[in-house]
Design a protein around this motif. Sequence first.
Motif, PDB file in Angstrom:
ATOM      1  N   GLY A  12       0.908  -1.432   0.041  1.00  0.00           N
ATOM      2  CA  GLY A  12       0.012  -0.147   0.039  1.00  0.00           C
ATOM      3  C   GLY A  12       0.768   0.929  -0.091  1.00  0.00           C
ATOM      4  N   GLU A  13       2.089   1.289   0.782  1.00  0.00           N
ATOM      5  CA  GLU A  13       2.833   2.409   0.880  1.00  0.00           C
ATOM      6  C   GLU A  13       3.569   2.686  -0.502  1.00  0.00           C
ATOM      7  OE1 GLU A  13       4.370   2.113   5.353  1.00  0.00           O
ATOM      8  OE2 GLU A  13       5.102   0.588   3.906  1.00  0.00           O
ATOM      9  N   LEU A  14       3.850   1.491  -1.259  1.00  0.00           N
ATOM     10  CA  LEU A  14       4.525   1.659  -2.542  1.00  0.00           C
ATOM     11  C   LEU A  14       3.723   2.160  -3.475  1.00  0.00           C
ATOM     12  CD1 LEU A  14       6.944   1.219  -4.465  1.00  0.00           C
ATOM     13  CD2 LEU A  14       6.174  -1.065  -4.970  1.00  0.00           C
ATOM     14  N   ALA A  15       2.232   1.672  -3.393  1.00  0.00           N
ATOM     15  CA  ALA A  15       1.313   2.163  -4.440  1.00  0.00           C
ATOM     16  C   ALA A  15       0.991   3.718  -4.281  1.00  0.00           C
ATOM     17  CB  ALA A  15       0.126   1.502  -4.205  1.00  0.00           C
ATOM     18  N   GLU A  16       0.828   4.042  -2.786  1.00  0.00           N
ATOM     19  CA  GLU A  16       0.891   5.415  -2.817  1.00  0.00           C
ATOM     20  C   GLU A  16       1.686   6.397  -3.251  1.00  0.00           C
ATOM     21  OE1 GLU A  16      -0.363   8.660   1.153  1.00  0.00           O
ATOM     22  OE2 GLU A  16      -0.262   6.401   1.579  1.00  0.00           O
ATOM     23  N   ARG A  17       3.005   5.937  -3.003  1.00  0.00           N
ATOM     24  CA  ARG A  17       4.016   6.694  -3.357  1.00  0.00           C
ATOM     25  C   ARG A  17       4.226   7.024  -5.129  1.00  0.00           C
ATOM     26  NH1 ARG A  17       8.235   8.427  -0.627  1.00  0.00           N
ATOM     27  NH2 ARG A  17       8.121   8.248   1.729  1.00  0.00           N
ATOM     28  N   ALA A  18       3.705   5.841  -5.919  1.00  0.00           N
ATOM     29  CA  ALA A  18       3.891   5.935  -6.974  1.00  0.00           C
ATOM     30  C   ALA A  18       2.695   6.249  -7.712  1.00  0.00           C
ATOM     31  CB  ALA A  18       4.084   4.369  -7.609  1.00  0.00           C
ATOM     32  N   GLY A  19       1.555   6.486  -6.778  1.00  0.00           N
ATOM     33  CA  GLY A  19       0.286   6.974  -7.566  1.00  0.00           C
ATOM     34  C   GLY A  19      -0.292   6.027  -8.232  1.00  0.00           C
ATOM     35  N   VAL A  20      -0.411   4.640  -8.049  1.00  0.00           N
ATOM     36  CA  VAL A  20      -0.948   3.769  -8.734  1.00  0.00           C
ATOM     37  C   VAL A  20      -1.861   2.790  -7.566  1.00  0.00           C
ATOM     38  CG1 VAL A  20       0.629   3.536 -10.204  1.00  0.00           C
ATOM     39  CG2 VAL A  20       0.821   1.955  -8.344  1.00  0.00           C
ATOM     40  N   SER A  21      -2.768   2.089  -8.031  1.00  0.00           N
ATOM     41  CA  SER A  21      -3.339   1.402  -7.206  1.00  0.00           C
ATOM     42  C   SER A  21      -2.719   0.009  -6.550  1.00  0.00           C
ATOM     43  CB  SER A  21      -4.852   0.787  -8.088  1.00  0.00           C
ATOM     44  OG  SER A  21      -4.373  -0.298  -9.169  1.00  0.00           O
ATOM     45  N   VAL A  22      -3.206  -0.361  -5.412  1.00  0.00           N
ATOM     46  CA  VAL A  22      -2.414  -1.614  -5.012  1.00  0.00           C
ATOM     47  C   VAL A  22      -2.532  -2.690  -6.065  1.00  0.00           C
ATOM     48  CG1 VAL A  22      -2.678  -3.504  -3.112  1.00  0.00           C
ATOM     49  CG2 VAL A  22      -2.824  -1.205  -2.480  1.00  0.00           C
ATOM     50  N   HIS A  44       3.225 -10.276   4.139  1.00  0.00           N
ATOM     51  CA  HIS A  44       2.874  -9.307   3.299  1.00  0.00           C
ATOM     52  C   HIS A  44       4.097  -8.938   2.546  1.00  0.00           C
ATOM     53  CE1 HIS A  44      -0.929  -9.050   5.218  1.00  0.00           C
ATOM     54  NE2 HIS A  44      -0.288  -8.846   6.569  1.00  0.00           N
ATOM     55  N   ARG A  45       3.754  -8.482   1.346  1.00  0.00           N
ATOM     56  CA  ARG A  45       5.077  -8.114   0.471  1.00  0.00           C
ATOM     57  C   ARG A  45       5.668  -6.881   1.014  1.00  0.00           C
ATOM     58  NH1 ARG A  45       2.942 -10.215  -5.205  1.00  0.00           N
ATOM     59  NH2 ARG A  45       1.042 -10.752  -4.628  1.00  0.00           N
ATOM     60  N   ARG A  46       6.970  -6.808   0.813  1.00  0.00           N
ATOM     61  CA  ARG A  46       7.666  -5.685   1.148  1.00  0.00           C
ATOM     62  C   ARG A  46       8.637  -5.347  -0.068  1.00  0.00           C
ATOM     63  NH1 ARG A  46       6.136  -3.498   5.426  1.00  0.00           N
ATOM     64  NH2 ARG A  46       8.116  -2.691   6.297  1.00  0.00           N
ATOM     65  N   TYR A  47       8.517  -4.027  -0.040  1.00  0.00           N
ATOM     66  CA  TYR A  47       9.388  -3.389  -1.086  1.00  0.00           C
ATOM     67  C   TYR A  47      10.608  -2.323  -0.784  1.00  0.00           C
ATOM     68  CZ  TYR A  47       5.811  -5.229  -3.799  1.00  0.00           C
ATOM     69  OH  TYR A  47       4.726  -6.340  -4.477  1.00  0.00           O
ATOM     70  N   ASP A  48      11.768  -2.462  -1.602  1.00  0.00           N
ATOM     71  CA  ASP A  48      12.717  -1.246  -1.146  1.00  0.00           C
ATOM     72  C   ASP A  48      12.670   0.012  -1.997  1.00  0.00           C
ATOM     73  OD1 ASP A  48      13.705  -2.077  -3.516  1.00  0.00           O
ATOM     74  OD2 ASP A  48      15.222  -3.244  -2.711  1.00  0.00           O
TER      75      ASP A  48
END
Length: 319
Positions: A12-22, A44-48
């Motif tokens: 969710g955090e990555l989606a918000e930063r990228a401006g896309v949906s989960v 849960h998935r984690r991204y760097d």
Amino acid sequence: MAMSYDGLWGIGELAERAGVSVKTVRFYSDSGLLPEAGRSAGGHRRYDAGALERLRMIRSLRRMDLPLPVVRRVLEEENTPGRTGGALEDAVAGQLRALGSQVRALRWKEAALRSVQECRPAERADRLRLIAAVAVPPSTAPLARFWRAWLPPRMPAGSVTAFLDIAVPQPPEDPQPEQVLAFAGLNALVTGDCGGSAPTQPAAHRAADARASTVLYAGLAEAYELAGTEMRLGRRPGPGEALDGFVDAYASARIAADTPAFRRELLRQLAADPRIDRYWELTAELTGVPGDPPEPTPGSAHDWLVAALDAEAGTVQPA
């Protein structure tokens, strides 16, 4: 939004930063385009931080309508040391070609619709059918097939290609309505939609072997070019270099001498041969600039040369 204590983001955090949906992030992850840095204790998935840049690159490539396999190749090259970016360069070049084809198709469709719009109401249905029979973007393949069937069967491939370059007109990139109509007429003419069959090859053009056909058509091409120059200058048909080259093409192909008697017989044969004047009329309409005098075509140059031969015959006494 700051990273979590472990320096990673959730989906969710990555989606918000990228401006896309989960859902979008999950799709690219499941496709193998966006690797996960790991999983949390709860699975849960984690991204760097690198995932954000990679996701932005994916979105940029997709906005250019690049298919997923191409996106994958570009991303793989980005992560391969020493690679020069050829995948991205090829992808951009391919998209430019595709876009150019789409633009040509749209221009053709616009001119075709204007052609239908501008004609009289009673003619619109027939014109629409005529134009709709042409592929978009327009293809010259039917014209090439027509000439390949018309040319001598023993003619070498190189000579056939050289003749097709002259005889098959290319559709303009940005056509006018009348040019679309002319090309549609050519397409109908060569595919038999006009109710007629392909014309028989002129007897004067039937060569005995491959050598003769090569000599004949190479000589005719030169003669047509010379005649075209005379026509652009507004000169009337008559004796000269163009006519001499025209006659020499036939004489050389037949291994005959260029004599007054040969010229009279050639004139008789040419006058009796079948003609495809409509093809060349439509070619002139297609390749010319609306409002300007028509450019010479091989057909109109041929007619000029036959007229020159006829004019010369009127001034020469029988041997």
